[in-house]
Write an enzyme that holds these catalytic residues in place. Structure first.
Site, PDB file in Angstrom:
ATOM      1  N   HIS A 208       0.840  -1.198   0.000  1.00  0.00           N
ATOM      2  CA  HIS A 208       0.000   0.000   0.000  1.00  0.00           C
ATOM      3  C   HIS A 208       0.872   1.244   0.000  1.00  0.00           C
ATOM      4  O   HIS A 208       1.564   1.532   0.991  1.00  0.00           O
ATOM      5  CB  HIS A 208      -0.906   0.025   1.232  1.00  0.00           C
ATOM      6  N   MET A 302      -1.969  -2.443   8.736  1.00  0.00           N
ATOM      7  CA  MET A 302      -3.243  -2.246   9.410  1.00  0.00           C
ATOM      8  C   MET A 302      -4.380  -2.633   8.464  1.00  0.00           C
ATOM      9  O   MET A 302      -4.225  -2.667   7.242  1.00  0.00           O
ATOM     10  CB  MET A 302      -3.392  -0.803   9.873  1.00  0.00           C
ATOM     11  N   ASP A 305      -6.801  -6.124   4.435  1.00  0.00           N
ATOM     12  CA  ASP A 305      -6.649  -6.385   3.008  1.00  0.00           C
ATOM     13  C   ASP A 305      -5.873  -7.687   2.776  1.00  0.00           C
ATOM     14  O   ASP A 305      -4.803  -7.894   3.353  1.00  0.00           O
ATOM     15  CB  ASP A 305      -5.915  -5.227   2.333  1.00  0.00           C
TER      16      ASP A 305
END
Length: 361
Positions: A208, A302, A305
Protein backbone atom coordinates in the site's frame (compact mmCIF):
# COMPACT_ATOMS: atom_id res chain seq x y z
CA UNK A 1 -5.52 10.37 26.15
CA UNK A 2 -3.01 9.90 23.33
CA UNK A 3 0.03 12.17 23.69
CA UNK A 4 0.96 13.46 20.23
CA UNK A 5 3.97 15.56 19.30
CA UNK A 6 3.69 17.37 15.94
CA UNK A 7 7.09 18.32 14.54
CA UNK A 8 6.62 20.74 11.65
CA UNK A 9 8.41 23.93 10.57
CA UNK A 10 5.38 25.38 8.76
CA UNK A 11 3.20 27.46 11.08
CA UNK A 12 0.18 26.80 8.85
CA UNK A 13 0.69 23.02 8.95
CA UNK A 14 1.17 23.10 12.73
CA UNK A 15 -2.10 24.98 13.07
CA UNK A 16 -4.05 22.69 10.72
CA UNK A 17 -2.68 19.47 12.22
CA UNK A 18 -3.31 20.79 15.71
CA UNK A 19 -6.93 21.53 14.83
CA UNK A 20 -7.42 18.05 13.35
CA UNK A 21 -6.23 16.18 16.42
CA UNK A 22 -7.69 18.56 18.99
CA UNK A 23 -11.10 18.02 17.36
CA UNK A 24 -10.78 14.24 17.94
CA UNK A 25 -11.16 14.80 21.68
CA UNK A 26 -8.71 12.15 22.89
CA UNK A 27 -5.37 13.69 21.88
CA UNK A 28 -3.07 15.86 23.98
CA UNK A 29 -0.99 17.78 21.44
CA UNK A 30 2.40 19.47 21.73
CA UNK A 31 4.40 21.12 18.94
CA UNK A 32 8.02 21.53 17.83
CA UNK A 33 9.31 23.67 14.95
CA UNK A 34 12.36 21.57 14.09
CA UNK A 35 14.22 18.41 15.01
CA UNK A 36 16.39 20.01 17.70
CA UNK A 37 13.35 21.42 19.49
CA UNK A 38 11.56 18.07 19.12
CA UNK A 39 14.30 16.22 21.00
CA UNK A 40 13.98 18.66 23.90
CA UNK A 41 10.18 18.32 24.00
CA UNK A 42 10.22 14.52 23.76
CA UNK A 43 12.29 14.01 26.91
CA UNK A 44 9.71 15.80 29.04
CA UNK A 45 6.45 15.20 27.15
CA UNK A 46 7.09 11.48 26.46
CA UNK A 47 4.71 11.27 23.48
CA UNK A 48 2.85 8.11 22.52
CA UNK A 49 3.39 9.02 18.86
CA UNK A 50 5.20 11.68 16.82
CA UNK A 51 4.39 13.12 13.40
CA UNK A 52 7.66 14.27 11.85
CA UNK A 53 8.20 16.46 8.80
CA UNK A 54 11.22 15.48 6.70
CA UNK A 55 12.39 18.92 5.52
CA UNK A 56 13.14 21.24 8.43
CA UNK A 57 15.87 23.75 9.32
CA UNK A 58 18.59 23.14 11.93
CA UNK A 59 17.95 19.39 12.11
CA UNK A 60 16.05 17.60 9.36
CA UNK A 61 13.57 14.79 9.87
CA UNK A 62 15.92 11.89 9.09
CA UNK A 63 18.57 13.04 11.53
CA UNK A 64 15.92 13.73 14.16
CA UNK A 65 14.30 10.33 13.59
CA UNK A 66 17.63 8.56 14.05
CA UNK A 67 18.15 10.39 17.37
CA UNK A 68 14.59 9.61 18.50
CA UNK A 69 14.93 5.90 17.79
CA UNK A 70 18.24 5.70 19.65
CA UNK A 71 17.49 7.97 22.61
CA UNK A 72 13.69 7.94 23.09
CA UNK A 73 12.22 5.11 20.98
CA UNK A 74 8.58 5.79 20.16
CA UNK A 75 6.30 5.38 17.14
CA UNK A 76 6.92 7.99 14.42
CA UNK A 77 4.77 8.82 11.39
CA UNK A 78 6.67 10.74 8.72
CA UNK A 79 5.05 13.60 6.80
CA UNK A 80 6.38 13.53 3.24
CA UNK A 81 5.95 15.24 -0.11
CA UNK A 82 4.58 13.33 -3.12
CA UNK A 83 7.82 13.61 -5.07
CA UNK A 84 10.44 11.03 -6.02
CA UNK A 85 12.90 12.72 -3.66
CA UNK A 86 10.26 12.66 -0.93
CA UNK A 87 9.64 8.97 -1.61
CA UNK A 88 13.32 8.07 -1.33
CA UNK A 89 13.67 10.01 1.91
CA UNK A 90 10.53 8.39 3.30
CA UNK A 91 11.78 4.90 2.44
CA UNK A 92 15.02 5.73 4.24
CA UNK A 93 12.97 6.86 7.25
CA UNK A 94 11.06 3.57 7.29
CA UNK A 95 14.38 1.72 7.28
CA UNK A 96 15.64 3.83 10.17
CA UNK A 97 12.58 2.95 12.23
CA UNK A 98 9.53 5.11 11.35
CA UNK A 99 6.29 3.17 11.69
CA UNK A 100 4.43 4.77 8.78
CA UNK A 101 4.14 7.88 6.64
CA UNK A 102 1.51 10.23 5.30
CA UNK A 103 2.00 12.07 2.02
CA UNK A 104 1.14 15.77 1.94
CA UNK A 105 -1.50 16.53 -0.69
CA UNK A 106 -0.50 18.75 -3.59
CA UNK A 107 -1.75 22.31 -4.10
CA UNK A 108 -3.03 24.53 -1.32
CA UNK A 109 -2.73 22.54 1.91
CA UNK A 110 -5.57 24.44 3.58
CA UNK A 111 -7.93 23.43 0.75
CA UNK A 112 -7.00 19.73 0.65
CA UNK A 113 -6.52 19.00 4.36
CA UNK A 114 -10.05 17.59 4.67
CA UNK A 115 -9.14 14.88 2.15
CA UNK A 116 -6.05 14.01 4.19
CA UNK A 117 -7.70 14.01 7.61
CA UNK A 118 -9.35 10.53 7.89
CA UNK A 119 -6.28 8.62 6.74
CA UNK A 120 -3.93 10.76 8.84
CA UNK A 121 -5.94 10.19 12.02
CA UNK A 122 -6.21 6.47 11.29
CA UNK A 123 -2.46 6.15 10.76
CA UNK A 124 -1.58 8.12 13.90
CA UNK A 125 -4.03 6.15 16.04
CA UNK A 126 -2.60 2.88 14.74
CA UNK A 127 0.97 4.06 15.27
CA UNK A 128 0.16 5.00 18.88
CA UNK A 129 -0.57 1.33 19.60
CA UNK A 130 2.84 0.16 18.34
CA UNK A 131 5.48 -0.65 20.91
CA UNK A 132 8.98 0.06 19.63
CA UNK A 133 11.43 -2.58 20.85
CA UNK A 134 15.10 -1.66 21.20
CA UNK A 135 16.06 -5.09 19.90
CA UNK A 136 14.04 -4.45 16.75
CA UNK A 137 15.73 -1.09 16.36
CA UNK A 138 19.14 -2.77 16.55
CA UNK A 139 18.18 -5.24 13.84
CA UNK A 140 17.00 -2.37 11.65
CA UNK A 141 20.28 -0.50 12.14
CA UNK A 142 22.27 -3.57 11.09
CA UNK A 143 20.09 -3.95 7.97
CA UNK A 144 20.43 -0.21 7.31
CA UNK A 145 24.21 -0.42 7.49
CA UNK A 146 24.22 -3.34 5.08
CA UNK A 147 21.78 -2.00 2.52
CA UNK A 148 21.30 1.77 2.58
CA UNK A 149 24.46 3.49 3.69
CA UNK A 150 27.15 1.73 1.61
CA UNK A 151 25.18 1.67 -1.67
CA UNK A 152 28.35 2.49 -3.60
CA UNK A 153 29.80 -0.83 -2.42
CA UNK A 154 26.92 -3.00 -3.67
CA UNK A 155 28.13 -5.67 -6.06
CA UNK A 156 26.98 -5.82 -9.69
CA UNK A 157 24.03 -8.16 -10.18
CA UNK A 158 26.11 -11.06 -11.53
CA UNK A 159 28.39 -11.06 -8.46
CA UNK A 160 25.84 -10.58 -5.71
CA UNK A 161 25.99 -12.97 -2.84
CA UNK A 162 22.87 -15.06 -2.31
CA UNK A 163 21.98 -17.90 0.05
CA UNK A 164 24.10 -20.96 -0.68
CA UNK A 165 21.15 -23.32 -0.59
CA UNK A 166 20.50 -24.54 -4.17
CA UNK A 167 17.16 -24.12 -5.89
CA UNK A 168 15.56 -27.31 -7.18
CA UNK A 169 13.22 -27.23 -10.15
CA UNK A 170 9.61 -27.00 -9.05
CA UNK A 171 8.39 -28.73 -12.22
CA UNK A 172 5.40 -26.44 -12.70
CA UNK A 173 4.71 -22.73 -13.07
CA UNK A 174 3.47 -20.83 -10.09
CA UNK A 175 3.33 -17.40 -8.46
CA UNK A 176 4.24 -16.06 -5.05
CA UNK A 177 2.07 -13.13 -3.94
CA UNK A 178 3.04 -10.85 -1.07
CA UNK A 179 0.75 -8.27 0.52
CA UNK A 180 1.80 -5.68 3.08
CA UNK A 181 1.07 -2.17 4.31
CA UNK A 182 2.22 -0.33 7.46
CA UNK A 183 5.81 -1.37 8.21
CA UNK A 184 6.05 -3.16 4.88
CA UNK A 185 9.27 -1.88 3.26
CA UNK A 186 11.66 -3.18 5.96
CA UNK A 187 9.71 -6.47 6.04
CA UNK A 188 10.06 -6.77 2.25
CA UNK A 189 13.80 -6.16 2.64
CA UNK A 190 14.04 -9.01 5.13
CA UNK A 191 12.18 -11.49 2.92
CA UNK A 192 13.13 -10.61 -0.64
CA UNK A 193 16.83 -9.98 -0.07
CA UNK A 194 17.11 -13.58 1.15
CA UNK A 195 15.76 -15.20 -2.01
CA UNK A 196 18.48 -16.59 -4.35
CA UNK A 197 18.84 -15.53 -7.97
CA UNK A 198 17.61 -18.92 -9.19
CA UNK A 199 14.29 -18.71 -7.35
CA UNK A 200 11.87 -20.66 -9.50
CA UNK A 201 8.64 -18.64 -9.35
CA UNK A 202 7.95 -14.95 -10.03
CA UNK A 203 7.05 -12.88 -6.98
CA UNK A 204 4.33 -10.22 -7.13
CA UNK A 205 4.15 -7.60 -4.37
CA UNK A 206 1.23 -5.37 -3.40
CA UNK A 207 2.48 -2.73 -0.95
CA UNK A 208 0.00 0.00 0.00
CA UNK A 209 1.68 3.18 -1.27
CA UNK A 210 1.08 6.22 -3.49
CA UNK A 211 2.11 5.96 -7.15
CA UNK A 212 5.13 8.23 -6.68
CA UNK A 213 6.54 5.88 -4.01
CA UNK A 214 6.36 2.42 -5.60
CA UNK A 215 8.90 3.15 -8.36
CA UNK A 216 11.55 4.23 -5.82
CA UNK A 217 10.61 1.23 -3.67
CA UNK A 218 11.25 -1.14 -6.59
CA UNK A 219 14.59 0.54 -7.35
CA UNK A 220 15.61 0.33 -3.72
CA UNK A 221 14.76 -3.37 -3.53
CA UNK A 222 16.55 -4.04 -6.80
CA UNK A 223 19.80 -2.80 -5.24
CA UNK A 224 19.68 -5.32 -2.39
CA UNK A 225 18.03 -8.36 -3.99
CA UNK A 226 19.60 -11.16 -6.06
CA UNK A 227 16.36 -11.21 -8.08
CA UNK A 228 15.52 -8.43 -10.55
CA UNK A 229 12.93 -6.02 -9.13
CA UNK A 230 10.70 -3.75 -11.22
CA UNK A 231 7.50 -1.75 -10.91
CA UNK A 232 4.52 -2.92 -12.95
CA UNK A 233 3.34 0.15 -14.87
CA UNK A 234 2.07 -1.72 -17.97
CA UNK A 235 1.28 -5.28 -19.04
CA UNK A 236 4.32 -7.33 -18.00
CA UNK A 237 5.05 -11.01 -18.58
CA UNK A 238 5.78 -12.86 -15.34
CA UNK A 239 9.17 -14.59 -15.42
CA UNK A 240 11.11 -16.64 -12.84
CA UNK A 241 13.93 -14.73 -11.18
CA UNK A 242 11.90 -11.54 -11.02
CA UNK A 243 9.99 -9.55 -8.40
CA UNK A 244 7.16 -7.33 -9.59
CA UNK A 245 6.02 -4.39 -7.42
CA UNK A 246 2.47 -3.14 -8.01
CA UNK A 247 2.18 0.51 -9.02
CA UNK A 248 0.66 2.66 -6.30
CA UNK A 249 -2.76 4.33 -6.52
CA UNK A 250 -3.82 1.44 -8.79
CA UNK A 251 -4.45 -2.28 -8.46
CA UNK A 252 -2.43 -5.15 -9.86
CA UNK A 253 -4.18 -8.05 -11.57
CA UNK A 254 -2.83 -11.35 -12.85
CA UNK A 255 -4.07 -12.49 -16.27
CA UNK A 256 -3.25 -14.87 -19.10
CA UNK A 257 -2.23 -13.50 -22.50
CA UNK A 258 -1.16 -15.70 -25.44
CA UNK A 259 -0.48 -18.60 -23.13
CA UNK A 260 1.68 -16.59 -20.71
CA UNK A 261 0.92 -15.19 -17.28
CA UNK A 262 1.11 -11.41 -17.08
CA UNK A 263 0.68 -8.73 -14.43
CA UNK A 264 -1.14 -5.52 -15.27
CA UNK A 265 -1.75 -2.22 -13.51
CA UNK A 266 -5.50 -1.65 -13.40
CA UNK A 267 -7.43 1.42 -12.23
CA UNK A 268 -8.14 1.07 -8.53
CA UNK A 269 -11.45 -0.65 -7.89
CA UNK A 270 -13.42 1.27 -5.27
CA UNK A 271 -14.97 -2.00 -4.10
CA UNK A 272 -11.65 -2.45 -2.31
CA UNK A 273 -10.58 -0.03 0.42
CA UNK A 274 -6.79 -0.24 0.10
CA UNK A 275 -4.60 0.04 -3.00
CA UNK A 276 -2.83 -1.70 -4.54
CA UNK A 277 -5.40 -4.25 -3.38
CA UNK A 278 -4.02 -7.53 -2.07
CA UNK A 279 -7.47 -9.12 -2.22
CA UNK A 280 -7.90 -8.24 -5.89
CA UNK A 281 -4.39 -9.46 -6.76
CA UNK A 282 -4.96 -12.86 -5.14
CA UNK A 283 -8.45 -13.37 -6.56
CA UNK A 284 -7.28 -12.49 -10.07
CA UNK A 285 -4.46 -15.05 -9.85
CA UNK A 286 -6.88 -17.76 -8.69
CA UNK A 287 -8.79 -17.34 -11.96
CA UNK A 288 -5.75 -18.33 -14.04
CA UNK A 289 -3.80 -20.86 -11.96
CA UNK A 290 -4.75 -23.81 -9.75
CA UNK A 291 -4.66 -22.88 -6.08
CA UNK A 292 -1.90 -25.47 -5.53
CA UNK A 293 0.36 -23.35 -7.76
CA UNK A 294 -0.07 -20.21 -5.68
CA UNK A 295 1.59 -19.09 -2.47
CA UNK A 296 0.25 -16.08 -0.57
CA UNK A 297 2.21 -14.21 2.08
CA UNK A 298 0.56 -11.58 4.27
CA UNK A 299 2.81 -9.37 6.34
CA UNK A 300 2.61 -6.33 8.59
CA UNK A 301 -0.15 -3.81 7.91
CA UNK A 302 -3.24 -2.25 9.41
CA UNK A 303 -6.68 -3.34 8.25
CA UNK A 304 -7.58 -6.67 6.68
CA UNK A 305 -6.65 -6.39 3.01
CA UNK A 306 -5.76 -9.80 1.58
CA UNK A 307 -6.99 -11.84 4.54
CA UNK A 308 -10.28 -13.03 3.02
CA UNK A 309 -8.77 -13.80 -0.38
CA UNK A 310 -5.82 -15.69 1.10
CA UNK A 311 -8.16 -17.63 3.39
CA UNK A 312 -10.12 -18.67 0.30
CA UNK A 313 -6.84 -19.56 -1.42
CA UNK A 314 -5.90 -21.90 1.41
CA UNK A 315 -9.35 -23.49 1.40
CA UNK A 316 -8.97 -24.15 -2.33
CA UNK A 317 -5.61 -25.91 -1.84
CA UNK A 318 -3.13 -23.04 -1.95
CA UNK A 319 -0.46 -22.27 0.63
CA UNK A 320 -0.39 -19.17 2.82
CA UNK A 321 2.06 -17.67 5.30
CA UNK A 322 1.15 -15.04 7.89
CA UNK A 323 3.83 -12.94 9.57
CA UNK A 324 3.99 -13.60 13.31
CA UNK A 325 2.68 -10.97 15.70
CA UNK A 326 6.02 -10.60 17.47
CA UNK A 327 7.76 -9.22 14.35
CA UNK A 328 4.89 -7.36 12.65
CA UNK A 329 4.82 -3.60 13.20
CA UNK A 330 1.02 -3.85 12.98
CA UNK A 331 -0.59 -7.30 13.17
CA UNK A 332 -3.75 -6.23 11.37
CA UNK A 333 -3.58 -7.96 7.98
CA UNK A 334 -1.71 -11.12 9.00
CA UNK A 335 -3.65 -11.29 12.27
CA UNK A 336 -6.94 -11.25 10.38
CA UNK A 337 -5.70 -14.09 8.15
CA UNK A 338 -4.90 -16.12 11.27
CA UNK A 339 -8.27 -15.26 12.80
CA UNK A 340 -10.03 -16.55 9.67
CA UNK A 341 -8.11 -19.82 9.89
CA UNK A 342 -6.49 -19.00 6.56
CA UNK A 343 -2.80 -19.29 7.48
CA UNK A 344 -1.04 -22.51 6.52
CA UNK A 345 1.76 -21.38 8.80
CA UNK A 346 2.76 -18.40 10.93
CA UNK A 347 6.38 -17.26 10.71
CA UNK A 348 8.60 -14.51 12.07
CA UNK A 349 9.64 -12.17 9.26
CA UNK A 350 13.22 -13.47 9.23
CA UNK A 351 11.93 -17.04 8.75
CA UNK A 352 9.62 -16.37 5.81
CA UNK A 353 12.19 -16.62 3.01
CA UNK A 354 13.41 -20.04 4.17
CA UNK A 355 9.84 -21.26 4.59
CA UNK A 356 9.01 -20.01 1.10
CA UNK A 357 11.97 -21.84 -0.40
CA UNK A 358 10.94 -25.05 1.37
CA UNK A 359 7.53 -24.78 -0.25
CA UNK A 360 8.43 -23.66 -3.77
CA UNK A 361 11.77 -25.38 -4.36
Amino acid sequence: MIRLLIVEDSALMRKLLGQIFSAEGDFTVEFARDGAEALKVISGFQPDVVTLDIHMPLMDGLVCLDRIMLEHPCPVVMVSSLTEEGAEETLAALEIGAVDFIAKPGGAISLSIDELTPRLVEKVRTAATVRIRRSRRLAERVRLAQTILPQQAILPRGRRDSPARPIRQAGRPGIVMIGTSTGGPPALDAVLANLPSGFDWPVVVAQHMPASFTGPLAKRLDKICALTVSEVAQQTRLEPGNIYVAKGDADIVIASRAGSLVAMAAPSDQAYRWHPSVDRMVRSAMKHLPAADLVGILMTGMGNDGAAAMADLRSAGGYTIAEAEETAVVWGMPGELVRLGGASEIRRVEEIAASLMDRVC
